[in-house]
Every structure is written in structure tokens, then in C-alpha cells.
Write an enzyme that holds these catalytic residues in place. Structure first.
Site, PDB file in Angstrom:
ATOM      1  N   LEU B 246      22.307 -25.965 -39.550  1.00 45.46           N
ATOM      2  CA  LEU B 246      21.404 -27.182 -39.212  1.00 45.46           C
ATOM      3  C   LEU B 246      22.113 -28.396 -39.450  1.00 45.46           C
ATOM      4  CD1 LEU B 246      17.970 -25.713 -40.597  1.00 45.46           C
ATOM      5  CD2 LEU B 246      19.110 -25.425 -38.336  1.00 45.46           C
ATOM      6  N   HIS B 247      23.279 -28.652 -38.601  1.00 44.62           N
ATOM      7  CA  HIS B 247      23.847 -29.892 -38.856  1.00 44.62           C
ATOM      8  C   HIS B 247      23.074 -31.266 -39.229  1.00 44.62           C
ATOM      9  CE1 HIS B 247      27.744 -27.475 -37.905  1.00 44.62           C
ATOM     10  NE2 HIS B 247      27.025 -27.012 -37.088  1.00 44.62           N
TER      11      HIS B 247
END
Lengths: 325, 318
Positions: B246-247
């Protein structure tokens, strides 16, 4: 024991001097020859230093001169680390019988590779210019080399630029040629790996008091005393790029240790290329960490056994105690 | 009552942009002023439609403006062959975007940079710009509105890497998709926080945690879980990771809780000339360049804290 045939390509360089000490001191190798290359200091000095070291350590082998300059690039030298003559000003006289072998480094490498019929190993601890010329001239060379170990490049931060290591930054094009040449067994001992081993102050102090008969004694003393002064100076200038403290960090001997006993390290196999044109990434050995490329071309040490390195280093030093070596 | 932090989001929605928007929508401490969209994970058309859809899903009632459809200098991306399709799905929402109704609202008829400027001018407080996409819109805004730089609290951008890459060996996708725009941003005088791969690659979400979002988030949670499915599968297959990364959530998570990220303050510049390193964020951790620090670079993130934020956020939609 059959000794392993080896060519050392180097640019002495004080850490080259330590590296050669270890390679010869290990007693494992049939050193077929030394090829000198420009690098830490100009070729005139690296070749002369190589010749001197070969005699000092009792290596009975030819010493060849190689490339004076990088394939394409022109840069300045690292005199701040290696002193004006490459051996931090250590003065010596060449023995009367000391002379360079006739011919070029790259031709010697090829001829020896053919002669050894697939058994030859190469330790390259300077810019890769000689090796690149050898590959350009003899594209079949990589297949004949059983094992190539280099000291150069970085998988992380550099010591020349943000990401570039000195040897490679001196000749990025040569590095790229060698990386893509297809050496089947290529270990890149990078600047990161060189930080995984060192001698603590407690460990290196005894090197100042080696018996005078030890052939490494005078050079070791000079090296360590110079290092103390140099580190103090760099600290004062705030430009110390070495890890903190008074530990003795050194590059080329790390490659020697990997060559002598590959089990000293743990490795990952990766694909790498060397950037030759970037404004800021030139000379970076860029590692394909995620595996975009379909092939691997290097083994990269990711962990080193420091205790084993120290033990190996001193075993090699001790081998020079004997008068007859 | 706690004063809310005013922010603008610049997104290329996108699976992980969606999760970042989830955090924003659930946050009590953030006041989202506007959203601008840009090409990136998908074409501008798709990222804009997705953003409008996700806003309605999450109850975010803010103006949305579409920005750049292409990088400033590099040629436009051909999305019929771009590898992002395999990651974010053909529709940019993990191939489940058709489960959401068509958006009732439309994008504003104004330039993205103008919407940013409008939101910043109207705000009493300095505004934080969160960018989770190529920096084309941000660069345009910075060039077009030099007088507003001082009203930008900081740019919190997801992108770049001190080491490694996910588009090239040493190139991160948001920077790699418009290196020239990134150069403009890093050259600017606005404070910058770079949420780089060095920290974000550790922010994966496991299958169990993804399920927890579904279990706690009602229909919205269920959609988010499925939206991450393909994204998760590809990270497992190619990255060898336990799940999707989940950058884009990291900069938002940091605005909610500073302790989620550890930074190094150093000089960052963007390589433009390298053949295969073009778009590398050259991060001078040691000080070789002799240039003063211009960016806070994320070196480490607290994964569990970050993931828990998502699960807590999902509860608000049950």
C-alpha cells in the site's frame, strides 16, 4: 595440493598491497602473473608498485603493464587515500633483477587462459580496463575463466559518488563491458561487502609490532600509521566517508578473502549493469533487485563472516614470518 | 476541537490510491480541500472516473479536477501495452470497478493547477499537498503559481527510492513516469517529504488483514478487499511478498500519525540523462554532493500501525 592458477589485475594502491599479501600468503595459488592497470595512481606507479610487491612477497611471476587510461573517460586520481606514490609514500628500491614482462596485459591474460584450459581464475581489484580490452579483443575469453572475483561497484551507497564506487567510476564503460561479457562465475565484491569486514583497533595494533623479519612488517606499519593521521585529517575536514571509530576498513583484501574461501560470504545472484552516461548515476552498478531481467550475471556478497576474515588475514600475515618464504 | 489539517490530494487512482483515499475519508484530523487527477496507473480519463467513483463510495464531497494526460517531455504512455494493467487491472480498480455505479458528479471544468491554487488561496492555513502519482500536476502548479509556494505546508509525495526501483532497477514508477516533472518539484523551495520505496515496500497487507477490511467495512470493505485482489496476487507472484503493497497510503498515514515513518533529511535530485537510470531519485545519504538537504526521505515504516489504520478506517463504513 594442486595450486589454483590465478592472474591478479591490480592498481596498487595500499589496499592492493594488503590484498596481494593475502593471496600469496594463503599458499593456495599458482600466481601466473600480475597485470597492472591505471587506477589509484597512474600506471607508471601502479605497475612499479606491482613489481615491487611481487618481489617483496616472493611471488615468482611476470608483471605486465596494462592500460594507461580508461577506455573513454578521463578523471582525477585518489591520492588522498593512497598517497602520492600509491603506497602512501612508502619508499622502496626495486631489486636489480626486477623487470617488467614484455607484452600487453590483455594478451597475457588471453594466452594464459588458453594455456590453463578452463582452470584460470582472475582477481581484478582495480578499474576493469585491462579486462575489458581483453574481452574486446578475445570475445571467447569469459568462457575460459573458471572464476572471476572483482573488487568494485556498489549495490548501495558509493565512495566516489552518491552511488558510484571508485574502481568502477574510474572506467564505467569497462565495467559494463565486463559485466555483459558472459563470465560464467563472476563475484562482485562491492563497497557494501567491504564494509562487512574490518580489523578492530585491538586487532590491528599488533601489526605495528610484527617481527622485523616479516616481509609485510614495514609496509603494514606505514599503512596503519598513515591511516591514523589521514582519518584524523578527514574527520577534521568533516569529509570522513569511512565508518566511525578506529577500525581498519579495507577494500581489496575483502575480495582476496572471497577468492581464497568463497564460504566466507553469503551471496545473492543478480543481474547488474553499469550506467555510463548519467549525470549523477554514471559509474553506478545498478542491481536488478526485483528480477526484471531474464538473466543473472553476478554473485553479490550480502553477508560476510568477519571473524573468519580476521583469522584469515593474520594467518596470511604470519606466513611471511618465515625467512624462506 | 482539534484543528483539521487542510490537504489537497493529487492522485492516479489506482488501487493503492483508493486505499489512501479511504484513510483520508475516515480521518477526523484532515480536511480534504480538493482532488486533482493525473495519468499514471491508468490513462487520465480512467484515473479521473475512478477518483469520482471512489469519492462517492467513500462519501468524499470535494471538487475534483483533471490534470495532465501525459508527462511534460516524455511521450504519452500507451495504456494498451503498459504493464500497469497487470497490477491495477484494466480499469485501474482491480477489474472490479464496474461494481460501482457511474459517478453522478463530474470533474470541475478547470485546470488541475487552478483548482489547487483556488483551494490554497481559500485556506487560512498552509495546505499540505499529498501526491501519490507522477508529479506532472504538481510541477505545473509550482511553475504557474510561484507566489503560492509559501502557502504550501509541504509536498508529501509517494515516489522515488534511495535504493532499488519498481519500474526500472533503480527507478520508481511515479518518478519514472515523469522524471522532468519530478526534477521541477525537487528543485523547488517547497518542503518535501518523499515516501519512497525504501519504506513503502515494507507496507504490505496480508490476506487476513485484507479480509479484516472486508469484515469490518460492510459493502465498502468488501469492495476494497476485492479491488486489491489482483494487485495482491501480482505482488505475491513477482515480488515474493505476503500481499499487496500500500505505497500511496503512507503519506496519508504519516499525516495522521507521525510515528509511522522514520526519515532521513538529505539532498535528493532526479537523474535525467542516464539511459536506464533516468528517473532515479539520487539520494545523497552520505553527503557526496556537498549540497544541502532538500527532502525528508522515508527509510522505514511501521507496517502494522499503517495496516491497522486501514482496518479502523473501514469500520466507519460499516
Amino acid at each position: 595440493m594442486i595450486k589454483r592458477p590465478l592472474i591478479i589485475d591490480c592498481d596498487p594502491g595500499i589496499d592492493d598491497a594488503e590484498c596481494l599479501m593475502m593471496v600469496q600468503g594463503s599458499g593456495q595459488f599458482d600466481i601466473r602473473g600480475i597485470t597492472a592497470v591505471h587506477g589509484n595512481v597512474p600506471l607508471e606507479l601502479t605497475s612499479k608498485n606491482a613489481l615491487f610487491l611481487s618481489k617483496l612477497y616472493g611471488m615468482d611471476c611476470p608483471v605486465y603493464k596494462g592500460a594507461k587510461e580508461a577506455l573513454i573517460q578521463r578523471l582525477t586520481r585518489a591520492e588522498y587515500v593512497h598517497g602520492s606514490n600509491g603506497l602512501i609514500g612508502f619508499e622502496y628500491e626495486l631489486p636489480e633483477d626486477a623487470e617488467f614482462a614484455e607484452g600487453h596485459a590483455w594478451d597475457f591474460i588471453w594466452e594464459e587462459a588458453v594455456k590453463q584450459n578452463g582452470e584460470l581464475e582472475i582477481l581484478a581489484i582495480g578499474p576493469l580496463t585491462n579486462l575489458a580490452i581483453a574481452v574486446m579483443k578475445y570475445p571467447e575469453l569469459p568462457k575460459l575463466i573458471k572464476n572471476l572475483v572483482i573488487m568494485g561497484g556498489s549495490a548501495g551507497s558509493g565512495n566516489f559518488g552518491v552511488y558510484s564506487e571508485y574502481n568502477i567510476a574510474q572506467d564505467p564503460h569497462a565495467c559494463e563491458i565486463v559485466l555483459q561479457a558472459g563470465f560464467p562465475n563472476f563475484t562482485m565484491v562491492d563497497w557494501n561487502a567491504c564494509h562487512m569486514v574490518h580489523l578492530t583497533e585491538e586487532e590491528w595494533k599488533p601489526l605495528l609490532n610484527l617481527p622485523e623479519t616479516n616481509k609485510f612488517a614495514a609496509l603494514a606499519k606505514r599503512m596503519l600509521e598513515f591511516e591514523v593521521v589521514n582519518k584524523a585529517k578527514l574527520r577534521e575536514e568533516g569529509t570522513n566517508i569511512f565508518p566511525t571509530g578506529d577500525d581498519h576498513y579495507t577494500c581489496d583484501p575483502t575480495a582476496a578473502a572471497v577468492l581464497i574461501d568463497p564460504e566466507i560470504a553469503q551471496y545473492v545472484e543478480k543481474y547488474a549493469f553499469c550506467d555510463c552516461v548519467g549525470e549523477m548515476t554514471r559509474g553506478q552498478t545498478v542491481i536488478d533487485w526485483l528480477g526484471f531481467a531474464p538473466l543473472k550475471n553476478i554473485k553479490l556478497p550480502v553477508a560476510m563472516d568477519r571473524e573468519k576474515f580476521v583469522e584469515m588475514y593474520f594467518k596470511c600475515v604470519k606466513s611471511y614470518d618465515r625467512e624462506d618464504c | 476541537m482539534l484543528k483539521k489539517k487542510p490537504i489537497i490530494m493529487d492522485v492516479d487512482t489506482g488501487v493503492d490510491d483508493t486505499l489512501a483515499l479511504l484513510l483520508v475519508a475516515a480521518a477526523d484530523t484532515l480536511e480534504l480541500k480538493a482532488i486533482t487527477t493525473v495519468f499514471g496507473n491508468c490513462s487520465l480519463e480512467t484515473t479521473t472516473e475512478n477518483t469520482l467513483k471512489i469519492c462517492e463510495l467513500l462519501g468524499l464531497d470535494v471538487p475534483v479536477a483533471a490534470g495532465a494526460y501525459r508527462p511534460v517531455i516524455d511521450p504519452p504512455i500507451d495504456y494498451s501495452v503498459a504493464p500497469m494493467v497487470d497490477i491495477h487491472g484494466r480499469d485501474g480498480l482491480g477489474n472490479v470497478g464496474n461494481r460501482l455505479p457511474a459517478p453522478t458528479k463530474q470533474a470541475e471544468k478547470m485546470a488541475a493547477a487552478d483548482l489547487m491554487a483556488k483551494a490554497i488561496k481559500e485556506s487560512e492555513e498552509k495546505v499540505t499537498i499529498v501526491a501519490t502519482a507522477p508529479l506532472t500536476n504538481i510541477a505545473t502548479f509550482l511553475l504557474a503559481y510561484p507566489d503560492l509556494h509559501e502557502k504550501v505546508e509541504c509536498i508529501a509525495l509517494m515516489g522515488g527510492a534511495a535504493f532499488g526501483g519498481n519500474m526500472g532497477f533503480s527507478v520508481e514508477a511515479n518518478i519514472g513516469h515523469d522524471p522532468d516533472a519530478a526534477k521541477i518539484v525537487f528543485m523547488s523551495d517547497v518542503p518535501k517529504y518523499m515516501f519512497s520505496l525504501d519504506a513503502t515496500m515494507g507496507c504490505f497487507i496480508t490476506d487476513d488483514e485484507r479480509q479484516a477490511i472486508a469484515d469490518n467495512g460492510g459493502k465498502t470493505g468488501e469492495f476494497l478487499k476485492d479491488c486489491m485482489q489482483q494487485y495482491s496476487d501480482i505482488y505475491k507472484a513477482l515480488g515474493g511478498l505476503p500481499g499487496a503493497v500500500l505505497h500511496d497510503s503512507l503519506p496519508v498515514a504519516w499525516l495522521l500519525d507521525e510515528s509511522v515513518v522514520e526519515f532521513k533529511h538529505c539532498y535528493v535530485d532526479v537523474e535525467l540523462k542516464g539511459v536506464k537510470t533516468r528517473g532515479c531519485t539520487v539520494t545523497d545519504l552520505v553527503g557526496y554532493t556537498g549540497k544541502s538537504a532538500n527532502t525528508y526521505v522515508s527509510m522505514k515504516a511501521d507496517r502494522e500501525k499503517l495496516i491497522n489504520m486501514h482496518i479502523e478506517a473501514a469500520k466507519k463504513f460499516n
